[in-house]
Design an enzyme around this catalytic site. Structure first.
Site, short mmCIF file in Angstrom:
data_model
loop_
_atom_site.label_atom_id
_atom_site.label_comp_id
_atom_site.label_asym_id
_atom_site.label_seq_id
_atom_site.Cartn_x
_atom_site.Cartn_y
_atom_site.Cartn_z
CB SER A 154 4.25 -9.49 -7.37
OG SER A 154 3.43 -10.33 -6.63
N GLY A 155 4.69 -8.56 -4.11
CA GLY A 155 5.27 -8.98 -2.84
C GLY A 155 6.08 -7.88 -2.18
CB THR A 159 -1.89 -5.19 -0.46
OG1 THR A 159 -1.82 -5.34 -1.88
CG2 THR A 159 -3.31 -5.34 0.00
CG ASN A 202 2.28 -11.48 -2.11
OD1 ASN A 202 2.17 -12.01 -1.00
ND2 ASN A 202 1.79 -10.28 -2.37
CB SER A 205 -0.28 -12.12 -5.27
OG SER A 205 0.00 -11.23 -6.30
CB SER A 206 -3.67 -7.37 -4.98
OG SER A 206 -3.42 -7.12 -3.64
N GLY A 462 3.35 -3.04 -10.08
CA GLY A 462 4.45 -2.32 -10.73
C GLY A 462 4.82 -2.97 -12.05
CD GLU A 464 3.19 -8.17 -13.31
OE1 GLU A 464 2.68 -8.62 -14.34
OE2 GLU A 464 2.71 -8.35 -12.18
N1 LIG Z 1 5.05 -3.68 6.70
C1 LIG Z 1 5.07 -5.00 6.74
N2 LIG Z 1 5.36 -5.66 7.87
C2 LIG Z 1 5.40 -7.00 7.92
N3 LIG Z 1 5.15 -7.80 6.84
C3 LIG Z 1 4.85 -7.21 5.68
C4 LIG Z 1 4.78 -5.78 5.56
N4 LIG Z 1 4.47 -5.48 4.29
C5 LIG Z 1 4.33 -6.66 3.65
N5 LIG Z 1 4.55 -7.70 4.48
C6 LIG Z 1 4.52 -9.14 4.14
O1 LIG Z 1 4.70 -9.28 2.75
C7 LIG Z 1 3.59 -9.92 2.14
C8 LIG Z 1 3.36 -9.31 0.78
O2 LIG Z 1 2.92 -7.97 0.92
P1 LIG Z 1 1.77 -7.35 0.00
O3 LIG Z 1 0.71 -8.34 -0.22
O4 LIG Z 1 1.41 -6.05 0.59
O5 LIG Z 1 2.60 -7.16 -1.36
P2 LIG Z 1 2.09 -6.44 -2.70
O6 LIG Z 1 3.18 -5.51 -3.12
O7 LIG Z 1 0.75 -5.87 -2.50
O8 LIG Z 1 2.08 -7.66 -3.72
P3 LIG Z 1 1.09 -7.96 -4.97
O9 LIG Z 1 1.44 -7.00 -6.04
O10 LIG Z 1 1.46 -9.37 -5.31
O11 LIG Z 1 -0.29 -7.83 -4.44
C9 LIG Z 1 2.44 -9.73 3.11
O12 LIG Z 1 1.49 -10.75 3.01
C10 LIG Z 1 3.17 -9.78 4.45
O13 LIG Z 1 3.42 -11.12 4.81
#
Ligand SMILES: Nc1ncnc2c1ncn2[C@@H]1O[C@H](COP(=O)(O)OP(=O)(O)OP(=O)(O)O)[C@@H](O)[C@H]1O
Length: 747
Positions: A154-155, A159, A202, A205-206, A462, A464
Site C-alpha cells: 500500500s502506497g 494506482t 496512503n 489508498s485503493s 500486494g 500484506e
Molecule cells: N510516480 C509518482 N510520482 C509522484 N508521486 C507519486 C507517484 N506514484 C505515487 N505517488 C504518490 O504516492 C501516493 C500513493 O500512490 P498510490 O495511491 O498509487 O499507491 P498504491 O500502491 O496504489 O497504494 P494502495 O495499495 O494503498 O492503493 C500517491 O497519492 C502520490 O502522492
C-alpha cells in the site's frame, strides 16, 4: 573515411567511460580510444558497449554495480538511481518503480510520452511508458492481447502507475481527445471517490483491486474498455481506525457538494455522522479551497487542526471532478442524484441507534428516541416506509422448525448488538452494490464491439501482514500466492525452459512451487474456503469450530501451523481455536479467525432484503435484483464472499495466462510517505516479497539481455566487408556465431 562511433564502455573501476571505436576484431572485440581517461586504450566486446547517440552518461554511471547481480547490488543500484531522482530501474524486462513522493518535472509530460513511442525497451531510460509501449508493440507484432501486472504494498504507487499506463495508451492511440479515451480516463476519479480512502499507509489508498482493459480495433486504435473489480473493503463503510477515513465520496459530499444538494440530502459535517466521526474527520483542502468552506461544514478537529494537505487530494475540488467525470461518462443529472442519494442514505442509516426495549419480554430492542429523525431521513432517501425500516432493523422473520405449525413465519426481536449488525449489514450492502453499479455503468459507457485485442492493467494490493490479520488479508494473500505462481511460471520456469531448449548451460534455479499453499486455501472440499463455507451453512456457525476444523483437516501440513508456534510474541497469545498461521511464499502470516464467518457472508437477512427489493425508489430496487437463493423465507441466506472471489480470481488468471505479460514492481521508499528518504531494510524486504531475489539469481547465471538479429546486425554492418554486410541479419548472426566459436576453438 570511416565514421568513428562514440560509445560508453563499462569499466570496473571508473564505471562507464566514453570512447571512440578504433577497430573491431572478428570476434566482436572492439578497440576503443577513451575520450578523457587515464586508460590509453580499452578493449570490449561490442555487445557490452552502449552507443552514445542513444544514451547519456547518467544512464550508466550506476550500472557498474550490476556486474554482480544479487539483491544487495540491486538494492544499491536502486538507491543510487533514486538519489538522482531516477525512480525506474529494469531487471531484465521487469520494471522496478520507486515512489518518489514528489512531482518529477516533465517525467510524464506529453513530450515524454511522444519520446517513448515505438522505442524498444532499453533505448530510452527505464519508464512505465516504455512498458506500455512494449505491450502495445507486442500486441501488434505477436497479435496477442497483453497484460501489465502492477504490484506492491500500500502506497507503493500502483494506482498512479496504472493511471500513467492508461494515459500513455489513450493519448497515443486514441482518436485525439476522442470520447472513448476520455471516458476510460474519467473512470479513475470516479472509482477513486467511491473506492479509495485515507489510511495510515496512503492518503489515497485503493480499497479494492481492479483489472482495467483498454481495447483496440484491427487498426490498433482504442475502441473501448472494460473494468473488473475485486474485493471492496466493506468494513470501512461502518468503522475506521482513529487516523483513517471512510471512502472519499462521503467527505466530497460534505465539503464539495453545492449547498442545495447538501440541504436536499441533509448532509452536514463529518462530526454529525456515526460512520464518519470515529475516524479522522478533517477534509483534504488547499489554501484556496479552505476559504470556500463554511465553518458549519467543518468538524471540530478540522476547525482546530486545519485541513489535511496532499498535492493529489482536495475534497472540495474533487467533488466537482467526480461529478464532471460522471457527467462525461454519460450519467444524467437524475442518475447522479440517485447515486448521491444512496451515499447520503448510508450516512443517515448509520445514525440509527438502538437501546434495550423494557417492554419487550424477549430481550428485544428499539430505536433510540434521538435517532428517530435519522431513521425517517434514511427511510425517505431509500424510498421505504419508516415503520417498515424500523421493523426490519429491530426484528427478523424466521421460519419455525419446532412447535406449532412447522414452517410458520414468526418475528424474532433482535438484541441491541444484533440490530446494530443488521443496520451495518444493510449499509454495507447498499454501498457495495452501489459501487458495483457504478463500475457496471462505466463499462456500459465504454463498450467495445469491434475489439481485436486488449491491454489489461492489473492494480491489486500486494502481500500484506499486520499484527492482526483478518479475512481481508487472507483473501489478498491468497490472490498474491496465485500471482506469484504466475510470475514464477512466466519469468522463472519459462526462462529456464528456453535455456534448456537452446541447450544453454545455465545452472538450475530452485524456486519453491507454492501450489501446496494454494491448495490449502482453495482446494474443493477441504480447502480453507470450503471449510469456511461449510461452517457458515451450519445452524450455529462458530469461529472456534471452523478454526479447529482447519487445524484437524490439515494437521502436519508444511504450510499450516498453530499461532503459538509463531516467532512473534504477539501471535503466540492467540489460542489454537482463535487462528492459524500460513507459511506464504513471502513469509508466515498469523490470521485471527474471529470475524471470518461474518466477513465471508454477503447476504442480508430476509427482512432487510425484501425491504430494499420492495422499495419505492426504483434505483435502490435495481441495486438489489431478487436472487433465487433467498427464496426460503425467513432463512438467513448465505452468499459466500470467498467463493465469489475464488471464481473471479480463476477468471482473471485465465485471462492473464492467455495474454503476453509484463510486470511492474512498485516500491514504497519509506513509511513516512516523504520524498528523498530511502529505507533500505524495508525496500529489500519488498524486493524479496515480489520474487525479485530469485529473478536476480536467474539473471546472474542466465542471459537476461536479448538483442534482435536486426539490432545486432546494425551494430556491425558499418564495419563489415561488403560480402558480409549483404547478408540477411539472421544469417549474419549465425555466421558470426560460427566464426566466433571457431576462433575460440583455434585459441
Ligand atoms: N510516480 C509518482 N510520482 C509522484 N508521486 C507519486 C507517484 N506514484 C505515487 N505517488 C504518490 O504516492 C501516493 C500513493 O500512490 P498510490 O495511491 O498509487 O499507491 P498504491 O500502491 O496504489 O497504494 P494502495 O495499495 O494503498 O492503493 C500517491 O497519492 C502520490 O502522492
Amino acid at each position: 573515411m570511416m565514421e568513428r562511433q562514440k560509445v560508453w564502455v563499462p569499466d570496473p573501476v571508473e564505471g562507464f567511460i566514453l570512447g571512440t571505436i578504433q577497430d573491431i576484431g572478428h570476434d566482436g572485440e572492439a578497440t576503443i580510444l577513451p575520450v578523457e581517461s587515464k586508460h590509453s586504450r580499452l578493449t570490449c566486446n561490442l555487445e557490452r558497449v552502449y552507443y552514445a547517440e542513444q544514451h547519456d552518461k547518467t544512464d550508466f554511471d550506476d550500472n557498474c554495480a550490476l556486474m554482480y547481480l544479487n539483491p544487495a547490488t540491486l538494492l544499491n543500484n536502486i538507491r543510487t538511481r533514486y538519489d538522482k531522482d531516477k525512480i525506474y530501474t529494469y531487471v531484465a524486462n521487469i520494471l522496478i518503480a520507486v515512489n518518489p513522493y514528489f512531482e518529477i518535472r516533465d517525467l510524464y509530460s506529453s513530450m515524454t510520452i511522444k519520446s517513448y513511442q515505438g522505442k524498444s525497451l532499453g533505448v530510452m531510460p527505464p519508464h512505465v511508458f516504455a512498458i506500455a509501449d512494449k505491450s502495445f508493440r507486442d500486441m501488434k507484432v505477436l497479435k496477442q492481447s497483453q497484460s501489465i501486472i502492477v504490484s506492491g504494498e500500500s502506497g507503493a504507487g500502483k494506482t498512479e502507475s496504472t493511471k500513467y499506463l492508461l494515459r500513455y495508451l489513450c493519448e497515443l492511440w486514441g482518436t485525439t481527445a476522442g470520447p472513448i479515451e476520455q471516458k476510460i480516463l474519467d473512470a479513475n476519479p470516479v472509482m477513486e471517490a467511491f473506492g479509495n480512502a485515507k489510511t495510515t499507509r496512503n492518503n489515497n489508498s485503493s480499497r479494492f483491486g481492479k483489472f482495467m482493459e483498454v481495447h483496440f480495433d484491427n487498426r490498433y486504435q482504442v475502441v473501448g474498455g472494460f473494468i473488473s473489480h475485486y474485493l471492496l473493503e466493506k468494513s470501512r463503510i461502518c468503522r475506521q481506525s482513529e487516523h483513517e477515513r471512510n471512502y472519499h465520496v462521503f467527505y466530497l459530499l460534505c465539503a464539495g457538494a453545492p449547498e442545495s444538494l447538501r440541504e436536499q440530502l441533509n448532509i452536514t459535517k463529518p462530526d454529525d455522522f456515526h460512520y464518519l466521526n470515529h475516524g479522522c474527520t478533517q477534509y483534504f483542502t488547499t489554501n484556496a479551497t479552505e476559504k470556500q468552506l463554511n465553518n458549519s461544514q467543518k468538524s471540530q478537529n478540522h476547525l482546530s487542526k486545519g485541513g489535511l494537505r496532499d498535492t493529489m487530494l482536495d475534497d472540495v475540488e474533487d467533488f466537482k471532478n467526480m461529478d464532471t467525470a460522471l457527467n462525461r461518462l454519460g450519467l444524467s443529472d437524475s442518475e447522479r442524484l440517485n447515486i448521491y442519494t444512496m451515499v447520503a442514505a448510508v450516512l443517515h442509516l448509520g445514525n440509527v441507534a438502538f437501546e434495550d426495549n423494557p417492554e419487550d419480554t424477549k430481550g428485544g430492542c428499539k430505536v433510540c428516541a434521538n435517532s428517530e429523525k435519522s431513521l425517517s431521513i434514511a427511510a425517505k432517501l431509500m424510498g421505504v416506509d419508516p415503520g417498515e425500516l424500523r421493523q426490519a432493523l429491530v426484528s427478523r422473520v424466521m421460519q419455525s422448525s419446532r412447535g406449532g405449525l412447522k414452517g410458520t413465519v414468526i418475528m424474532v426481536p433482535l438484541k441491541v448488538y444484533e440490530a446494530n449488525n443488521a443496520r451495518d449489514a444493510l449499509a454495507k450492502a447498499v454501498y457495495s452494490n452501489l459501487f458495483d453499479h457504478i463500475v457496471q455503468r462505466i463499462n456500459k459507457s465504454i463498450p467495445f464491439k469491434a475489439s481485436s485485442y486488449y491491454i489489461g492493467v492489473l492494480d491489486i494490493a500486494g502481500f500484506e501482514y499486520f499484527t492482526v490479520n483478518s479475512f481481508e488479508q487472507f483473501c489478498i494473500n491468497y490472490c498474491n500466492e496465485k500471482l506469484q505462481q504466475f510470475f514464477n511460471e512466466r519469468i522463472l520456469k519459462d526462462e529456464q525452459d528456453l535455456y534448456q531448449r537452446e541447450a544453454l548451460q545455465v545452472p538450475k534455479i530452485d524456486f519453491r512451487d507454492n501450489q501446496d499453499c494454494i491448495d490449502l486455501i482453495e482446494c474443493k472440499g477441504t480447502g480453507i474456503f470450503s471449510i469456511l463455507d461449510e461452517e457458515s451453512k451450519l445452524p450455529k456457525p462458530s469461529p472456534e469450530h471452523f478454526t479447529m476444523e482447519v487445524h484437524q483437516k490439515w494437521a502436519g501440513h508444511f504450510r499450516l501451523a498453530l499461532p503459538r508456534t509463531s516467532r512473534l510474541k504477539a501471535h503466540r497469545d492467540t489460542r489454537d481455536n482463535e487462528g492459524f498461521m500460513i507459511r506464504h511464499f513471502a513469509g508466515a502470516v498469523c490470521y485471527r479467525t474471529g470475524e471470518f464467518i461474518e466477513k465471508n457472508n454477503d447476504a442480508l437477512h430476509a427482512s432487510l432484503e425484501s425491504l430494499v427489493q420492495e422499495s419505492r425508489n426504483p434505483f435502490l430496487q435495481s441495486l438489489f435484483p431478487s436472487s433465487n437463493m433467498s427464496q426460503q423465507k425467513g432463512k438467513l441466506t448465505f452468499s459466500s464472499v470467498g467463493s465469489k472471489f475464488k471464481t473471479q480470481l480463476g477468471e482473471l488468471m485465465d485471462k492473464l495466462k492467455s495474454t503476453g505479460t509484463n510486470f511492474i514492481r512498485c516500491i514504497k521508499p519509506n513509511q513516512k510517505m516523504v520524498d528523498h528518504q530511502f529505507e533500505g531494510g524495508s525496500i529489500l524486504s519488498q524486493l524479496e516479497c515480489s520474487g525479485m531475489t530469485s529473478v536476480m539469481e536467474l539473471m546472474q547465471n542466465g542471459f537476461p539481455s536479448r538483442v534482435q538479429f536486426a539490432d545486432l546486425y546494425k551494430m556491425y554492418h558499418k564495419f563489415l566487408p561488403p560480402k558480409l554486410a549483404s547478408l540477411e541479419p539472421r544469417v549474419f548472426c549465425k555466421v558470426r556465431q560460427i566464426v566466433y566459436k571457431e576462433l575460440i576453438c583455434i585459441n
